[in-house]
Design a protein around this motif. Structure first.
Motif, mmCIF file in Angstrom:
data_model
loop_
_atom_site.group_PDB
_atom_site.id
_atom_site.type_symbol
_atom_site.label_atom_id
_atom_site.label_comp_id
_atom_site.label_asym_id
_atom_site.label_seq_id
_atom_site.Cartn_x
_atom_site.Cartn_y
_atom_site.Cartn_z
ATOM 1 N N LEU A 8 24.959 -27.622 -8.325
ATOM 2 C CA LEU A 8 24.873 -26.741 -9.501
ATOM 3 C C LEU A 8 25.190 -25.289 -9.129
ATOM 4 N N GLN A 9 24.914 -24.914 -7.884
ATOM 5 C CA GLN A 9 25.151 -23.535 -7.463
ATOM 6 C C GLN A 9 26.635 -23.176 -7.536
ATOM 7 N N GLU A 39 31.025 -29.153 -18.253
ATOM 8 C CA GLU A 39 29.993 -29.611 -17.300
ATOM 9 C C GLU A 39 29.112 -30.696 -17.922
ATOM 10 N N GLU A 57 18.952 -25.760 -13.919
ATOM 11 C CA GLU A 57 18.020 -25.236 -12.905
ATOM 12 C C GLU A 57 16.586 -25.534 -13.340
ATOM 13 N N LYS A 98 24.002 -23.703 -16.089
ATOM 14 C CA LYS A 98 23.207 -23.520 -14.872
ATOM 15 C C LYS A 98 21.736 -23.257 -15.201
ATOM 16 N N SER A 145 28.547 -24.067 -9.977
ATOM 17 C CA SER A 145 28.956 -23.991 -11.383
ATOM 18 C C SER A 145 29.239 -22.546 -11.800
#
Ligand code: ACO
Length: 223
Positions: free
Chosen positions: A94-95, A43, A107, A103, A97
């Motif tokens: 991102l949710q 990521e 976040e 994350k 991931s």
């Protein structure tokens, strides 16, 4: 030291530099246990490559011809363009991931950024976003990071940006950015970033105590 814009032919070497240095050393990555020295993170590599594609990033290369390290990447500053709605979209994405540690970090970063509308606050349509500042451990303490920030500002000016922004996660990057005229805009103490049970989400090691969002406005007259 030679400072150059990072072009596509260097992307792979830049990612290798980040694997050896930034990915494991940056304070939030360390706190989350994101990866080991030399290890990758899919990521974070994707995030870095996306930023590199904006063609605003700079590398410091060892230019000592008599050294074994001739041509090595000593440091990089990865900068991208931030437009209205980008952070909201990134937070939504991102949710999806599956990397819980990645994350946690993003976040915090995206959530903090979204508390303020920098576009409205500074009346700009795009922001020069300083995303990654990294110096090889063997070259630290020689002013390379400072010089990378100084040169990033030159790139921002040439490209017509009026505002630079950075999320600085450690005390040294905060100090470096302030020394180059960035001003703290908002901050989040790590000890106060907790979950519903009151537990600290990212136990960042001293001397780093807070995330700082810093900005630097460029005067239109001096572009
Ligand atoms: N201990 C004490 N002082 C330090 C340290 C340190 N570990 N690192 C930097 N400084 C101080 C220097 O003394 C100098 O201060 P001075 O001008 O008053 O003498 C100032 O910070 C500038 O130092 P540089 O030599 O320009 O910084 P360097 O090239 O060593 O790179 C960096 C600093 C980028 C933070 C490096 O340590 C690093 O790559 N760390 C891991 C990754 C990281 O944390 N990056 C920043 C995250 S935030 C972001 O990416 C936007």
């Amino acid at each position: 030291m030679e400072y150059k814009l990072i072009t596509a032919d260097h992307f792979e070497r830049v990612i290798e530099h980040l694997r050896r240095n930034f990915f494991a050393d940056e304070p939030l990555n360390r706190a989350a246990g994101l990866c080991q020295h030399g290890g990758g993170n899919a990521e974070l590599e994707h995030h870095s490559l996306t930023t590199l594609q904006d063609q605003l990033s700079i590398m410091a290369v060892d230019g000592r011809k008599d050294s074994n390290n001739y041509g090595q990447i000593a440091g990089v500053i990865l900068n991208g363009v931030l437009r209205p709605g980008d952070t909201e979209q990134a937070l939504e994405k991102l949710q999806e991931s599956t990397d819980a540690n990645y994350k946690k970090i993003f976040e915090l970063l995206y959530g903090h950024s979204m508390q303020v509308d920098l576009f409205a606050r500074y009346n700009v349509e795009q922001i020069f976003d300083v995303r990654i500042l990294s110096v090889d451990a063997r070259y630290r303490g020689q002013g390379i990071a400072k010089e990378l920030v100084r040169r990033a500002e030159q790139v921002a000016r040439k490209s017509g940006f009026q505002l630079l922004k950075a999320d600085a996660t450690g005390i040294f990057s905060q100090k470096i950015l302030c020394s180059q005229g960035f001003q703290p805009f908002s901050e989040q103490l790590y000890a106060k970033y907790t979950n519903d049970a009151g537990e600290i989400i990212l136990p960042v090691e001293a001397p780093h105590i807070k995330l700082q969002l810093l900005t630097k406005q460029l005067n239109k007259d001096t572009q």
